[in-house]
Scaffold this active site. Structure first.
Site, PDB file in Angstrom:
ATOM      1  CB  CYS B  10      -0.869   0.007   1.246  1.00 16.31           C
ATOM      2  SG  CYS B  10       0.106   0.115   2.744  1.00 16.31           S
ATOM      3  CB  CYS B  13       3.782  -0.701   2.513  1.00 17.52           C
ATOM      4  SG  CYS B  13       2.503  -1.331   3.613  1.00 17.52           S
TER       5      CYS B  13
END
Lengths: 132, 76
Positions: B10, B13
């Site tokens: 994501c 991340c």
């Protein structure tokens, strides 16, 4: 489906909505088991994320760090002994909301096997308590 | 030194990985930065919220993007 999969796998991404960590006492009584069941159901509904309360007491680094990463901490205790809440506080966390199952009308003692009707009744009360 | 970035891929991340790589480059240290998307690996560390940063097996942060200053502190 994707959300369902993430919940099943037990890890939640912080990119999603605010993370409400649910810490159930999961104690050795009917109300302790109800606390855990409520945390499971709220997680399935996307209203929070069940966490590992015992890992708080055990000072497990990954669980402590995950707790630091939550936006809100909810302790769900079965009875007034408040083991979940006290464990969190002892670890240095501030509990934003505390739920006590016995205060919602369930008596401590009796069978560890939960009845579906009792779960549904308590779940509604917990949802109310969390929104107020 | 092995640095693991745990997450699903994501935005947070990816940002975390970028910050860690930047910190490693700026400090000029020899470190292997690995993106780990296997959720079971996160669970093995007790990590329940991602992104998370693990340095040589030690969980440094979970559920938040660290500051570059904090990453440098971990690496120093």
């Amino acid at each position: 489906m994707a959300e369902e999969l993430k919940i099943t796998q037990g890890v939640k991404c912080a990119c999603e909505a605010a993370i409400i960590g649910l810490y159930a006492c999961a104690g050795g009584s009917n109300v302790g088991q109800m606390a855990n069941k409520v945390a499971v159901e709220l997680t399935k509904q996307g209203k929070g994320k069940i966490m590992c309360t015992v890992g708080i007491g055990g000072n497990v680094p990954g669980i402590i760090k995950s707790t630091e990463g939550t936006d809100e901490i909810v302790a769900i205790d079965g009875c007034p002994l408040l083991c979940a809440k006290k464990s969190l506080e002892r670890a240095g966390f501030t509990v934003d909301k505390g739920i006590v199952i016995t205060e919602l009308g369930m008596k401590k003692g009796g069978s560890l096997d939960l009845q579906e009707s009792d779960v549904n009744e308590i779940l509604v009360k917990v949802e109310d308590a969390l929104t107020n | 030194m092995k640095i693991e970035i745990l997450g699903s891929g994501c935005a947070k991340c990816k940002k975390t990985k970028e910050l860690v790589e930047q910190a490693v480059a700026e400090l000029g240290i020899d470190a292997e930065v690995v993106k780990v998307e296997d959720i079971n690996a996160a669970l093995d560390y007790g990590v329940m919220i991602t992104p998370a940063v693990v340095i040589d097996g030690d969980v440094k942060i979970a559920g938040k993007v660290p500051t570059i200053e904090k990453v440098k502190e971990w690496l120093s």
